[in-house]
Motif scaffolding. Structure first.
Motif, PDB file in Angstrom:
ATOM      1  N   HIS A 109       0.755  -1.189  -0.044  1.00 32.02           N
ATOM      2  CA  HIS A 109      -0.074  -0.123  -0.013  1.00 32.02           C
ATOM      3  C   HIS A 109       1.064   1.313  -0.055  1.00 32.02           C
ATOM      4  O   HIS A 109       0.410   2.353   0.021  1.00 32.02           O
ATOM      5  CB  HIS A 109      -0.888   0.087   1.200  1.00 32.02           C
ATOM      6  N   GLY A 110       2.217   1.069  -0.061  1.00 33.05           N
ATOM      7  CA  GLY A 110       2.974   2.348  -0.220  1.00 33.05           C
ATOM      8  C   GLY A 110       3.478   2.659   1.376  1.00 33.05           C
ATOM      9  O   GLY A 110       4.151   3.805   1.357  1.00 33.05           O
ATOM     10  N   SER A 111       2.886   2.155   2.321  1.00 34.97           N
ATOM     11  CA  SER A 111       3.298   2.543   3.631  1.00 34.97           C
ATOM     12  C   SER A 111       4.156   1.826   4.397  1.00 34.97           C
ATOM     13  O   SER A 111       4.892   0.955   3.613  1.00 34.97           O
ATOM     14  CB  SER A 111       1.913   2.637   4.445  1.00 34.97           C
ATOM     15  N   GLY A 112       4.638   1.802   5.738  1.00 32.59           N
ATOM     16  CA  GLY A 112       5.481   1.201   6.453  1.00 32.59           C
ATOM     17  C   GLY A 112       6.850   1.340   5.678  1.00 32.59           C
ATOM     18  O   GLY A 112       7.138   2.593   5.456  1.00 32.59           O
ATOM     19  N   SER A 113       7.703   0.376   5.563  1.00 29.11           N
ATOM     20  CA  SER A 113       9.087   0.583   5.118  1.00 29.11           C
ATOM     21  C   SER A 113       9.232   0.984   3.693  1.00 29.11           C
ATOM     22  O   SER A 113      10.117   1.549   3.179  1.00 29.11           O
ATOM     23  CB  SER A 113       9.819  -0.744   5.100  1.00 29.11           C
ATOM     24  N   SER A 114       7.824   1.136   3.072  1.00 26.20           N
ATOM     25  CA  SER A 114       8.106   1.427   1.595  1.00 26.20           C
ATOM     26  C   SER A 114       8.331   2.984   1.408  1.00 26.20           C
ATOM     27  O   SER A 114       8.728   3.471   0.568  1.00 26.20           O
ATOM     28  CB  SER A 114       6.644   1.323   1.103  1.00 26.20           C
ATOM     29  N   LEU A 115       7.855   3.744   2.548  1.00 26.90           N
ATOM     30  CA  LEU A 115       8.344   5.105   2.688  1.00 26.90           C
ATOM     31  C   LEU A 115       9.892   5.566   2.621  1.00 26.90           C
ATOM     32  O   LEU A 115      10.201   6.260   2.152  1.00 26.90           O
ATOM     33  CB  LEU A 115       7.695   5.805   3.848  1.00 26.90           C
ATOM     34  N   LEU A 119      11.446   9.459  -0.062  1.00 21.00           N
ATOM     35  CA  LEU A 119      12.069  10.198   1.328  1.00 21.00           C
ATOM     36  C   LEU A 119      11.636  11.504   1.343  1.00 21.00           C
ATOM     37  O   LEU A 119      10.967  12.029   2.471  1.00 21.00           O
ATOM     38  CB  LEU A 119      13.488  10.422   1.473  1.00 21.00           C
ATOM     39  N   PRO A 120      11.143  12.170   0.007  1.00 17.84           N
ATOM     40  CA  PRO A 120      10.381  13.542   0.162  1.00 17.84           C
ATOM     41  C   PRO A 120       9.112  13.247   0.621  1.00 17.84           C
ATOM     42  O   PRO A 120       8.462  14.253   1.492  1.00 17.84           O
ATOM     43  CB  PRO A 120      10.346  13.709  -1.250  1.00 17.84           C
ATOM     44  N   LEU A 121       8.274  12.137   0.177  1.00 12.28           N
ATOM     45  CA  LEU A 121       6.795  11.975   0.703  1.00 12.28           C
ATOM     46  C   LEU A 121       7.012  11.613   2.266  1.00 12.28           C
ATOM     47  O   LEU A 121       6.092  12.074   2.861  1.00 12.28           O
ATOM     48  CB  LEU A 121       6.367  10.418   0.007  1.00 12.28           C
ATOM     49  N   MET A 122       7.868  10.895   2.668  1.00 10.82           N
ATOM     50  CA  MET A 122       8.037  10.510   3.876  1.00 10.82           C
ATOM     51  C   MET A 122       8.175  11.821   4.975  1.00 10.82           C
ATOM     52  O   MET A 122       7.469  12.026   5.868  1.00 10.82           O
ATOM     53  CB  MET A 122       9.318   9.471   4.355  1.00 10.82           C
ATOM     54  N   GLY A 123       8.876  12.587   4.263  1.00 11.17           N
ATOM     55  CA  GLY A 123       9.227  13.966   5.036  1.00 11.17           C
ATOM     56  C   GLY A 123       7.881  14.897   4.907  1.00 11.17           C
ATOM     57  O   GLY A 123       7.814  15.497   6.068  1.00 11.17           O
ATOM     58  N   GLU A 124       7.064  14.742   3.862  1.00 17.35           N
ATOM     59  CA  GLU A 124       5.882  15.296   3.925  1.00 17.35           C
ATOM     60  C   GLU A 124       4.881  14.908   4.740  1.00 17.35           C
ATOM     61  O   GLU A 124       4.267  15.782   5.724  1.00 17.35           O
ATOM     62  CB  GLU A 124       5.229  15.210   2.443  1.00 17.35           C
ATOM     63  N   PHE A 146      15.785   0.190   2.330  1.00 18.36           N
ATOM     64  CA  PHE A 146      14.893  -0.765   1.974  1.00 18.36           C
ATOM     65  C   PHE A 146      15.536  -1.941   1.380  1.00 18.36           C
ATOM     66  O   PHE A 146      15.647  -2.951   2.136  1.00 18.36           O
ATOM     67  CB  PHE A 146      14.022   0.066   0.795  1.00 18.36           C
ATOM     68  N   GLU A 147      16.342  -1.772   0.272  1.00 20.77           N
ATOM     69  CA  GLU A 147      17.187  -2.925  -0.206  1.00 20.77           C
ATOM     70  C   GLU A 147      18.272  -2.695   0.568  1.00 20.77           C
ATOM     71  O   GLU A 147      19.160  -3.682   1.081  1.00 20.77           O
ATOM     72  CB  GLU A 147      17.323  -2.976  -1.749  1.00 20.77           C
TER      73      GLU A 147
END
Length: 317
Positions: A109-115, A119-124, A146-147
């Motif tokens: 779903h793009g959440s959790g460790s996907s963020l 990083l820009p989205l995570m920061g937002e 992530f990887e």
């Protein structure tokens, strides 16, 4: 900084664990030594849409003070809505953003460790929580990447986005729960940012917790699976004692059972079976106990059996 949560000395935090760190378990570790408890991870989507099941998971014990609620999300607008709903709830001191969960359903779903891949989205999203929340603190839980590891970059993004403190699980998403925990990388994060850092990952004993604190220089440790079947680890850390008395173990186990019944009613009996299995590991007669409780559904009968067992049996390992 929040009066209730001082980082003047190392803090001991119960990590959120789906299916384990429910209200009864959290209230037990809080009573016996944890400085901070965190709700099971909640979907910001479910919160924003008013899911009753999710709202029920927000409930806390009166002794959980301070209390942190962990949310997962990949859309800043939905996260904002979720935070607005949390703003209406009293008794929450911290909103924590999960950027570490490796489970495919969450990552998909793009959440959790996907963020960690954006990083820009995570920061937002962190900024959105910080700007919207009426709670005292905003925190973030991350992995090292992530990887592959880009832990310093991630940690700096967390700090720059306004988070008050950070918990670090010392593996990448690719490492799931099996790879060796990189405590050196956690130490590097601690040295590269100025907000408090809490170390997490494979902290399963009093000695290991002490070693991790010393090695990383972190401001606390977060213990999850190491507390399942051994919630007294928080008592050991708070009191600074390596050994734990069997009568205290017995008291903690019974307290946990009683809290399960109080919260879940008779359904708590079936739910306590998995805990009985982990608590009895290493005890003489553990397999006999496990077999017998699997068929008991009466509250008083179950209570009597485990009360007798943990009072009268010794650890053999």
């Amino acid at each position: 900084m929040l009066d209730k949560l001082s980082f003047d000395k190392p803090i001991y935090v119960l990590a959120p664990l789906a299916g384990f760190t429910d209200l009864p378990f959290r209230s037990v570790v809080k009573k016996f030594g944890a400085d901070l408890t965190v709700s099971e991870m909640l979907s910001s989507n479910a919160l924003a849409h008013g899911s009753q099941k999710t709202m029920h998971m927000l409930q806390k014990s009166p002794i959980e003070d301070p209390y942190s609620v962990q949310i997962a999300g990949a859309d800043a607008q939905i996260v904002k809505k979720a935070v607005e709903i949390l703003n209406e709830q009293d008794g929450i001191d911290i909103i924590d953003l999960n950027c570490g969960c490796p489970v495919p359903k969450v990552v998909g779903h793009g959440s959790g460790s996907s963020l960690l891949l954006n990083l820009p989205l995570m920061g937002e999203i962190i900024k959105t929580i910080k700007d919207t929340s009426n709670k005292s603190l905003t925190s973030v839980k991350i992995r090292l990447g992530f990887e592959k590891k880009n832990h310093i970059e991630i940690a700096k993004m967390v700090e720059d986005s306004g988070a008050d403190f950070l918990a670090v699980h010392g593996r990448t998403r690719a490492g799931k729960f099996k790879a060796a925990v990189d405590y050196d990388a956690i130490k590097e994060i601690k040295e590269s940012i100025s907000i408090p850092v809490i170390a997490n990952g494979d902290i399963d004993s009093y000695e290991k917790a002490q070693w991790v604190l010393e090695h990383t220089g972190c401001d606390g440790v977060m213990i999850g699976r190491g507390a399942v079947g051994a919630p007294w680890i928080f008592h050991q850390l708070r009191e600074g004692v390596k050994d734990i008395d069997s009568t205290l173990k017995h008291e903690i186990i019974m307290e946990h059972f009683d809290k399960m019944i109080e919260f879940y009613g008779s359904h708590g009996v079936a739910m306590f079976r998995k805990h009985t299995h982990t608590y009895s590991k290493g005890y003489q007669g553990a397999s006999v106990l496990r077999n017998s409780v699997n068929t008991i559904s009466d509250i008083e009968e179950y209570r009597g059996v485990i009360d007798d067992f943990f009072q009268n049996n010794e650890l053999v390992s």
